[in-house]
Design an enzyme around this catalytic site. Structure first.
Site, short mmCIF file in Angstrom:
data_model
loop_
_atom_site.label_atom_id
_atom_site.label_comp_id
_atom_site.label_asym_id
_atom_site.label_seq_id
_atom_site.Cartn_x
_atom_site.Cartn_y
_atom_site.Cartn_z
N GLN A 43 0.85 -1.20 0.00
CA GLN A 43 0.00 0.00 0.00
C GLN A 43 0.88 1.25 0.00
O GLN A 43 1.71 1.42 0.88
CB GLN A 43 -0.92 0.00 1.24
N HIS A 60 -7.90 2.45 -1.64
CA HIS A 60 -8.05 2.56 -3.09
C HIS A 60 -8.05 1.19 -3.73
O HIS A 60 -7.39 0.27 -3.27
CB HIS A 60 -6.99 3.47 -3.71
N HIS A 107 -7.26 -0.72 -7.23
CA HIS A 107 -6.64 -0.66 -8.55
C HIS A 107 -7.48 -1.46 -9.54
O HIS A 107 -7.86 -2.59 -9.25
CB HIS A 107 -5.24 -1.29 -8.52
#
Lengths: 114, 114
Positions: free
Chosen positions: A94, A100, A102
């Site tokens: 990370q 988040h 991807h």
């Protein structure tokens, strides 16, 4: 979270190539792409990581998965396929402490995934 | 879905090393691990892929993320980190047509993720 890179992108104070957005999350191009298509989906609200208690938010995930599916459709990725990757901590790789997802596509992604 | 490998694991007709379960999902060891810890989380109900409309189910994702976090805590993975990977289609490397989330940990995972 003035110091958080992704919070600043959400706020519009750092530019990014926005691909798609919803009330809860936004999707933008990764600045260091690892595949022909490499997009990040992030919640607008700051959540440190998928390992944070606030990450157990079903409505947010419905939004994130909906964004991923919508992007796949709009970019024509559904037939060939894509990979979603979520990293937590050092071993996960990370790089920004704001949850988040991807989205990688456009080439045959190898196995193992890192 | 008598022919689906993961439906048969859910039904108990094919053995697997179950790690943790909830009413909506189960987690079991990958038979071909790519990291010291490599676990799969799958919904009990058959969903072909994260790209399927049925995958936009927030309650299911709250369950899946809760399972991942619970596994991370019980196996002591939270501090060092882990990676979640979801594959769709050929380019994503999806090997079983039943939505599954890979949980990989126990080594520094590389970048790009495949």
């Amino acid at each position: 979270m003035d110091s958080c890179l992704f919070c600043r992108i959400v706020a519009g104070t750092i530019p990014a190539t926005i691909v798609r957005e919803t009330p809860r999350a936004i999707a933008f191009r990764d600045v260091d792409p690892k595949a022909p298509t490499h997009i990040l989906i992030v919640p607008r609200d700051h959540i440190d990581s998928v390992d944070s208690p606030e990450a157990e938010d079903g409505a947010l995930w419905a939004d994130i998965i909906g964004l991923a599916r919508g992007i796949a459709r709009s970019l024509g990725l559904s037939d060939d396929g894509y990979r979603l990757v979520i990293n937590h901590g050092r071993d996960g790789g990370q790089s920004v402490a704001h949850l988040h997802v991807h989205v990688l596509a456009g080439r045959r992604l190898g196995w193992p995934p890192g």
